[in-house]
Scaffold this active site. Structure first.
Site, short mmCIF file in Angstrom:
data_model
loop_
_atom_site.label_atom_id
_atom_site.label_comp_id
_atom_site.label_asym_id
_atom_site.label_seq_id
_atom_site.Cartn_x
_atom_site.Cartn_y
_atom_site.Cartn_z
N LEU A 169 0.81 -1.22 0.00
CA LEU A 169 0.00 0.00 0.00
C LEU A 169 0.84 1.27 0.00
CD1 LEU A 169 -2.90 -0.98 2.44
CD2 LEU A 169 -3.04 -0.63 -0.03
N ASP A 188 -8.95 6.23 -5.56
CA ASP A 188 -9.09 4.80 -5.78
C ASP A 188 -9.77 4.55 -7.12
OD1 ASP A 188 -7.94 4.36 -3.36
OD2 ASP A 188 -9.76 3.69 -2.34
N ARG A 218 -12.86 12.08 8.00
CA ARG A 218 -12.85 11.17 9.14
C ARG A 218 -12.39 11.96 10.37
NH1 ARG A 218 -15.50 8.87 6.02
NH2 ARG A 218 -15.25 6.73 5.21
N ARG A 280 -1.18 -4.07 6.10
CA ARG A 280 -1.91 -3.91 4.84
C ARG A 280 -3.13 -3.00 5.03
NH1 ARG A 280 -0.43 -7.06 0.78
NH2 ARG A 280 -2.47 -6.87 -0.20
N ASP A 284 -3.53 5.70 4.35
CA ASP A 284 -4.20 6.99 4.28
C ASP A 284 -4.13 7.74 5.60
OD1 ASP A 284 -5.79 5.08 5.47
OD2 ASP A 284 -7.59 5.51 4.30
N ARG A 324 -8.65 0.35 12.36
CA ARG A 324 -8.30 1.75 12.12
C ARG A 324 -7.96 2.46 13.44
NH1 ARG A 324 -7.53 3.15 6.85
NH2 ARG A 324 -8.78 5.05 6.90
#
Length: 357
Positions: A169, A188, A218, A280, A284, A324
């Site tokens: 990533l 994306d 977020r 993985r 971001d 996350r």
């Protein structure tokens, strides 16, 4: 020609995609919402740099007024702590490079390349390719023809694959040689941003080229302590909607300066890249930490419709939010602090006619 925008506080009077009536609140001098009422009961406080509560500045009220992107935004971005270099602003007029991250979804990639080739601000399209087999000759030929046919500009966008030897990533943030633009639009392969919305976001980015400007907000907040160490929560869209604040915009659809590709690859602690490789996930969030640490400023969320044309991704899997949150707290540990800054402002096109969620 200047573009007019409004910077307004987030309002929570409706759900995503839902239009409702607005009631003015004489006590607060603004719009009423359940979340705003809740904020008022705690004394008009918001989340600061360290995750603790701090009082909002009167700047919020001033930012409700429309401003012209090319002329009137400078005073605002100075107060927000953004760095604006007027001498280099002409360099940003050349457009942006669309950086598409893809993985074994050729049909989506074809749709994505065709769409972004048609946007007038697109100077180049780069596809981050991390599959073990290189793209086929047929795919490369098809996409090159697509770019030429879909673009209506005299100078057609450059197109190329950026090939990587391993699936990682971190590949999506590798430096790119021979770029002609400072602006990178990271996206994306299953996300489509309408060209007009994308060009407006580029205009917003031009006023604050050191920060991230994107479409997917977020947030984080301090939830308490674990073993004497601050513990933070990671909040998705519904948390942003309810709390009326955000501290990140995801790189699945965001503008940032090309310099952050170099910083991510060569200056950011290797332990964070190693973490992303192992887990993985969370590249971001790592980019959000990097930019916030470099600027000391929050990102900018641009209000606009975007379309996800693929099937559900990893965010729909069980345990995603927990992973996350773990990334967030592990990055705080690696940095030794939390650089993320929260804000309750969003950029809205003044002519768009949309003032709701």
């Amino acid at each position: 020609m200047s573009t007019t925008m409004n910077l307004i506080p987030i309002r929570d009077s409706a759900g995503a995609g839902e239009h409702t009536s607005i009631t003015t609140n004489g006590n607060s001098g603004g719009f009423y919402s359940p979340a705003k009422e809740k904020a008022a009961t705690r004394g008009g406080y918001g989340y600061g740099n360290n995750g603790y509560m701090c009082r909002w500045s009167p700047l919020i009220r001033r930012l409700r007024q429309p401003v012209a992107a090319a002329a009137k935004f400078k005073a605002i971005e100075t107060l927000m702590g953004w760095s604006f270099d007027s001498d280099s602003s002409a360099a940003y007029r050349g457009g942006y490079t669309v950086l598409i991250n893809t993985w074994k979804r050729d049909s989506l990639l074809k749709k994505s390349v065709a769409h972004y080739a048609s946007c007038r601000g697109t100077d180049a399209i780069h596809v981050v390719w991390s599959e073990s087999d290189p793209p086929s000759a047929d795919l490369k030929s098809y996409l090159k023809r697509t770019v030429l046919s879909k673009s209506e500009k005299a100078n057609k966008p450059n197109f190329r694959f950026d090939l990587n030897e391993e699936d990682n990533l971190n590949n999506r943030f590798k430096p790119i040689s021979e770029l002609r633009t400072d602006a990178i639009f990271s996206v994306d392969d299953d996300v489509i941003v309408p060209c007009g919305t994308l060009d407006f976001a580029f205009t917003v980015w031009q006023t604050a080229p050191s920060t991230m400007v994107g479409f997917v907000p977020r947030m984080h907040w301090l939830s308490g302590e674990k073993n004497g160490v601050a513990d933070y929560e990671y909040g998705g869209w519904w948390s942003v909607w309810w709390m009326g604040t955000y501290s990140m915009v995801l790189s699945k659809a965001a503008f940032f300066h090309r310099k952050y590709l170099d910083l991510y690859t060569y200056k950011m602690p290797a332990s964070i890249r190693d973490y992303v490789t192992k887990e993985r996930n969370c590249e971001d969030i790592a980019m959000s930490f990097l930019v916030a640490n470099a600027t000391g400023a929050p990102p900018v969320w641009v209000k606009g419709k975007i379309y996800e044309i693929g099937s559900a991704g990893i965010s729909s899997l069980n345990g995603h939010t927990y992973k996350r949150k773990k990334c967030l707290n592990d990055f705080v540990s690696l940095y030794g602090r939390i650089p993320l800054l929260s804000t309750n402002l969003k950029a809205v096109h003044a002519g768009g006619g949309e003032w709701f969620w």
